[in-house]
Design an enzyme around this catalytic site. Structure first.
Site, PDB file in Angstrom:
ATOM      1  N   ARG A  90      -2.140 -11.089  -4.307  1.00 59.96           N
ATOM      2  CA  ARG A  90      -2.411  -9.830  -4.702  1.00 59.96           C
ATOM      3  C   ARG A  90      -1.099  -8.992  -3.780  1.00 59.96           C
ATOM      4  NH1 ARG A  90      -7.017  -7.273  -3.920  1.00 59.96           N
ATOM      5  NH2 ARG A  90      -6.015  -5.750  -3.427  1.00 59.96           N
ATOM      6  N   ARG A 138      -8.014  -1.847  -7.829  1.00 64.71           N
ATOM      7  CA  ARG A 138      -8.892  -0.226  -7.298  1.00 64.71           C
ATOM      8  C   ARG A 138      -7.913   0.842  -6.944  1.00 64.71           C
ATOM      9  NH1 ARG A 138     -13.459  -0.464  -5.554  1.00 64.71           N
ATOM     10  NH2 ARG A 138     -13.199   1.649  -4.592  1.00 64.71           N
ATOM     11  N   ASN A 167       0.936  -1.534  -0.250  1.00 65.18           N
ATOM     12  CA  ASN A 167      -0.016  -0.102   0.559  1.00 65.18           C
ATOM     13  C   ASN A 167       1.059   1.567  -0.054  1.00 65.18           C
ATOM     14  OD1 ASN A 167      -2.371  -1.479   0.326  1.00 65.18           O
ATOM     15  ND2 ASN A 167      -2.975  -0.964   2.632  1.00 65.18           N
TER      16      ASN A 167
HETATM   17  C1  UD1 Z   1      -7.319   1.885   1.792  1.00 69.23           C
HETATM   18  C2  UD1 Z   1      -6.043   0.750   1.762  1.00 69.23           C
HETATM   19  C3  UD1 Z   1      -7.065  -0.067   1.802  1.00 69.23           C
HETATM   20  C4  UD1 Z   1      -7.076  -0.332   3.305  1.00 69.23           C
HETATM   21  C5  UD1 Z   1      -8.321   1.405   3.563  1.00 69.23           C
HETATM   22  C6  UD1 Z   1      -8.301   1.420   4.791  1.00 69.23           C
HETATM   23  C7  UD1 Z   1      -4.722   0.984  -0.302  1.00 69.23           C
HETATM   24  C8  UD1 Z   1      -3.857   0.357  -1.909  1.00 69.23           C
HETATM   25  N1  UD1 Z   1      -5.557   0.054   0.823  1.00 69.23           N
HETATM   26  O1  UD1 Z   1      -8.285   1.792   0.579  1.00 69.23           O
HETATM   27  O2  UD1 Z   1      -6.151  -1.917   2.381  1.00 69.23           O
HETATM   28  O3  UD1 Z   1      -8.411  -1.683   3.473  1.00 69.23           O
HETATM   29  O4  UD1 Z   1      -7.339   2.379   3.050  1.00 69.23           O
HETATM   30  O5  UD1 Z   1      -7.373   1.189   5.580  1.00 69.23           O
HETATM   31  O6  UD1 Z   1      -3.863   1.592   0.071  1.00 69.23           O
HETATM   32  N2  UD1 Z   1     -14.986   6.493   0.855  1.00 69.23           N
HETATM   33  C9  UD1 Z   1     -15.959   6.580   0.476  1.00 69.23           C
HETATM   34  N3  UD1 Z   1     -15.752   7.609  -0.794  1.00 69.23           N
HETATM   35  C10 UD1 Z   1     -14.314   8.062  -1.124  1.00 69.23           C
HETATM   36  C11 UD1 Z   1     -13.243   6.881  -0.368  1.00 69.23           C
HETATM   37  C12 UD1 Z   1     -13.317   6.249   0.404  1.00 69.23           C
HETATM   38  O7  UD1 Z   1     -17.002   6.571   0.730  1.00 69.23           O
HETATM   39  O8  UD1 Z   1     -14.270   8.879  -1.849  1.00 69.23           O
HETATM   40  C13 UD1 Z   1     -14.893   5.150   2.387  1.00 69.23           C
HETATM   41  C14 UD1 Z   1     -14.778   3.889   2.235  1.00 69.23           C
HETATM   42  O9  UD1 Z   1     -16.281   3.316   0.970  1.00 69.23           O
HETATM   43  C15 UD1 Z   1     -14.317   2.967   3.499  1.00 69.23           C
HETATM   44  C16 UD1 Z   1     -13.635   4.634   4.252  1.00 69.23           C
HETATM   45  O10 UD1 Z   1     -14.184   5.156   3.026  1.00 69.23           O
HETATM   46  O11 UD1 Z   1     -15.313   3.103   4.096  1.00 69.23           O
HETATM   47  C17 UD1 Z   1     -11.832   4.265   3.841  1.00 69.23           C
HETATM   48  O12 UD1 Z   1     -11.811   4.263   2.546  1.00 69.23           O
HETATM   49  P1  UD1 Z   1     -10.109   5.068   2.386  1.00 69.23           P
HETATM   50  O13 UD1 Z   1      -9.753   5.442   3.758  1.00 69.23           O
HETATM   51  O14 UD1 Z   1     -10.356   5.140   0.744  1.00 69.23           O
HETATM   52  O15 UD1 Z   1      -9.944   3.161   1.840  1.00 69.23           O
HETATM   53  P2  UD1 Z   1      -8.971   2.660   0.255  1.00 69.23           P
HETATM   54  O16 UD1 Z   1      -7.685   3.787   0.163  1.00 69.23           O
HETATM   55  O17 UD1 Z   1      -9.683   2.433  -1.032  1.00 69.23           O
END
Ligand code: UD1
Length: 417
Positions: free
Chosen positions: A396, A92, A23
């Site tokens: 992955r 993603r 990550n």
């Molecule tokens: C990253 C990590 C993943 C980890 C997650 C939470 C990477 C590549 N992946 O994923 O392994 O499980 O952090 O620690 O670093 N959300 C929204 N809108 C947005 C963005 C996020 O509603 O635009 C919500 C998501 O649905 C989720 C929460 O916010 O419920 C946290 O997501 P986020 O921190 O963005 O996770 P990722 O960056 O996708």
């Protein structure tokens, strides 16, 4: 297809080296798009997600070579600004090219990722942030089309801390005109590494690791040279491997300050954790005590360790309650753990686990990355043989996990189904 076959019941002993963090490596690889020239990133783990990132960078026109976990990425000839659906749906984190492409080329076309196994995972906060920086966002046939003559600094307050959103905005704002302030930013160690890497490229970022980050935009950035930090989730998985098998493992590369929430919960279970010069020694107790956990953003208990901790709690004395607050559908490992004899009940976003002295091996199916790890951990502690299928999820995010576990004495191998 391949599967992992484990004959459980062996107490793991020895030392294991943690690989570079997936990550962290992914945003760093995409950050190279911000500069014109050859970047070099070392300690990149050999993983399927990294291969996908490499494919995407090539698709954009970057030249990518790798040797011994060191990647050289030359972004001098980038000619495309499109991240296609087939790569974004595979991984993603591909949406992290949005910020760099928009900031350097004034446009980006990135497929919307859609849902995934663990939840809806929208990118609305990434897009809202880009709009605040002055980008025009248009949705077309499942793609986000973003354009901006020049991004301009702005105050952006995230509705919730988002790791990917914070990273995308950090990268975009580094080349914007004027100051950007990110409020309610994510604070994960991977964010701190990205900010330090961007600063080494000439960016002016302060406050990464706290909820408020200040970014003074600069006109251009120079290529990146950096080393990926150790993977705290992989480290945590080996720590649980020691705890669940009553073993004694030196996890080389485990960093205490990045693991405080997990460490304090493991200590409550009776696991002993001793800092050593280059890692953490983890000694599993004879009987594990049950503890409750609630996932939350860093520095809280990571959602990426929830499935593995649940495997641990299936072996604890007493009842524990695990609440998942980050992703809405992250209990898919439960049915598989139940097939191995676990006593788990789900009620909405919480699971109640009644520990059992013996779990039995069974054929089980991995449903996502961390669920795969939880089934392997359960298999290490179960009687008889466990066969974990669909391990492409595992590949992955875990580099050579079966080899590393075998090095600790586990009876584990990869086989063709
Ligand atoms: C990253 C990590 C993943 C980890 C997650 C939470 C990477 C590549 N992946 O994923 O392994 O499980 O952090 O620690 O670093 N959300 C929204 N809108 C947005 C963005 C996020 O509603 O635009 C919500 C998501 O649905 C989720 C929460 O916010 O419920 C946290 O997501 P986020 O921190 O963005 O996770 P990722 O960056 O996708």
């Amino acid at each position: 297809m391949e599967k992992i076959v484990i004959k459980g019941g062996i107490s793991l002993q020895g030392e294991v080296q943690v690989s570079g963090a997936k990550n962290s490596a992914l945003p760093l690889m995409f950050a190279t798009l911000l500069a014109d020239g050859q970047s070099e990133i070392s300690n990149v783990p050999s993983l399927r997600d990294i291969n996908t990132a490499e494919k995407l960078l090539r698709e954009l026109g970057a030249e990518v070579t790798s040797q011994d976990n060191c990647y050289r990425i030359n972004t001098g000839k980038v000619k495309s600004v499109e991240a296609p659906y087939d790569l974004v749906k595979t991984m993603r984190a591909s949406v992290l090219v949005l910020g760099p492409l928009l900031a350097r080329f004034g446009q980006a076309r990135v497929s919307l990722p859609g849902g995934c196994a663990i939840g809806a995972r929208p990118i609305n906060l990434h897009l809202k942030g880009m709009e605040a920086l002055g980008a025009k966002i248009h949705l077309d046939h499942g793609y986000v089309e973003a354009t901006a003559d020049k991004l301009r600094g702005a105050k952006i307050s995230f509705d919730m801390p988002t790791v990917g959103g914070t990273e995308n905005l950090l990268m975009a704002a580094s080349l914007a005109e004027g100051e950007t302030v990110l409020e309610n930013a994510a604070r994960e160690p991977e964010i701190v590494q990205l900010a330090e890497a961007l600063n080494s490229m000439g960016a002016k970022i302060e406050g990464a690791g706290t909820a408020i980050i200040h970014i003074q935009g600069v006109a251009s950035l120079t290529p990146l040279k950096c080393q990926v930090i150790p993977d705290r989730i992989e480290a945590g998985t080996f720590m649980i491997a020691a705890a669940i098998t009553g073993g004694n493992i030196l996890v080389r590369g485990a960093v205490r300050k990045d693991q405080e929430a997990l460490i304090s919960k493991l200590i409550e279970t009776g696991t002993v954790i001793q800092p050593e010069a280059d890692g953490l020694r983890v000694i599993g107790p004879k009987n594990l005590a049950s503890v409750d956990i609630r996932t939350s953003v860093f520095p809280g208990f990571p959602t990426d360790m929830q499935a593995q901790f649940m495997a641990l709690m299936t072996r604890a004395v007493g009842t524990s309650r695990i609440s998942e607050t980050i992703f809405e559908n992250r209990f898919m490992h439960v049915c598989e753990l139940q097939r191995m004899g676990a006593d788990i009940q789900i009620d909405g976003h919480s699971a109640t686990i009644r520990g059992t002295a013996a779990m039995t091996g069974a054929p089980v199916m991995a449903t996502d990355l961390r669920a795969s790890a939880s089934l392997i951990l359960a298999g290490l502690a179960a009687e008889n043989t466990t066969e974990v299928s669909r391990i492409y999820h595992l590949d992955r995010g875990y580099e050579k996990i079966e080899k590393k576990l075998a090095g600790l004495g586990a009876n584990i191998r990869r086989e063709q189904e």
